[in-house]
Design an enzyme around this catalytic site. Sequence first.
Site, short mmCIF file in Angstrom:
data_model
loop_
_atom_site.label_atom_id
_atom_site.label_comp_id
_atom_site.label_asym_id
_atom_site.label_seq_id
_atom_site.Cartn_x
_atom_site.Cartn_y
_atom_site.Cartn_z
N SER A 96 44.60 33.03 42.00
CA SER A 96 46.33 33.51 42.90
C SER A 96 45.58 35.02 42.93
O SER A 96 46.02 35.36 44.35
CB SER A 96 46.93 34.38 41.90
OG SER A 96 48.02 32.69 41.97
N LYS A 151 45.66 34.84 47.43
CA LYS A 151 46.48 35.11 47.41
C LYS A 151 46.71 36.95 48.58
O LYS A 151 47.17 37.20 49.28
CB LYS A 151 48.43 35.90 46.93
CG LYS A 151 48.64 34.39 46.27
CD LYS A 151 49.66 34.44 44.76
CE LYS A 151 50.04 33.30 44.31
NZ LYS A 151 50.85 33.37 43.38
N SER A 202 52.68 38.04 41.67
CA SER A 202 51.79 36.84 42.21
C SER A 202 52.49 35.45 42.56
O SER A 202 52.01 34.76 41.64
CB SER A 202 50.61 36.42 41.22
OG SER A 202 50.07 35.80 41.70
#
Length: 323
Positions: free
Chosen positions: A100, A103, A157
């Site tokens: 993640s 992101k 997230s």
Amino acid sequence: MKKIAGLILCLVLFMGAGTAAVLLFLSNNGSNIKEYEKDSYTGSIYQGQMFAQDLCVASDDVQLSGFEDDTTLHGAALFDLENESVVYGYNLYDRLYPASTTKVLTAYVALKYGNLEDQVTVSANATDFNWDESICGLQTGDTLSMYDLLCGLMLVSGNDAAAAIAEHISGSTEEFAELMNREAAALGATGTHFVNPHGLPDDNHYTTVYDLYLFFNACMKDERFVDIISMDSYTVELKGADGTVRTDEWEPTHFYASGEATAPEGIHIVGGKTGTTLKAGNCVILYEEASDGSPYISVIMGAETKPLLYEEMNRLLSAGIQK
């Protein structure tokens, strides 16, 4: 020859460093041209004039006196933003699964191309994630703002927030991923290729420690990004498909925000982004400040456990930051 070299360099920078199979750039002394195959990419590309402006640059890994590499990690680094130097770098340019931390680039693209006041209706595709994957809890037909989605992206997230952002800006997650790759190349991130906006595993979805720094460093120039990652929590109002309104509280996922980890004395953790999958291990990229306000970006990738992730981060911050 120097004029030709300068022209070639400008062309490469204009095209984006990741767009050509062979990269040409002018060395620091301006006396010759060197070739670098994309598949054998190293950090030397960042030694080129213009490309290195306002960046921490290293052509290879950097040792830190009194600090031993933890070879169980996939990669790690500490960047001194004030002095534009790489304090420490381990596997700086190895291709890694980002989870993640992907992101961060999603946020950069959203801030560049999106209108944060836009109202977004969440599609069924944006809520099609497994129960054990990181989500904000969005439901099909929910309406919320792009700003809300960015908070869900960076704090909780949320894969669902990432997909909703991607669809709103580009029409699909696939098209958004192509936009991410173009923006990554424009930032000089030649070791990155993404196929989605959230970081779920794919053999063709990878980045490097140094490229993550480039993304995060670019984001930090936008005060809206800094404001979001600095939050202790965010209260969001979600309007459902039936018109009912519900609220939720979103909090950062990194352990310094939750109180499960404490930074070394004299170091303030402003905020950052975590990532965890089986292939990527436990990852985090952070922005922190020393007691005198000096800014740093730190990265740990591929720790076997979350406790180890923050133990190694504290060890790195203690050794590398002048408090």
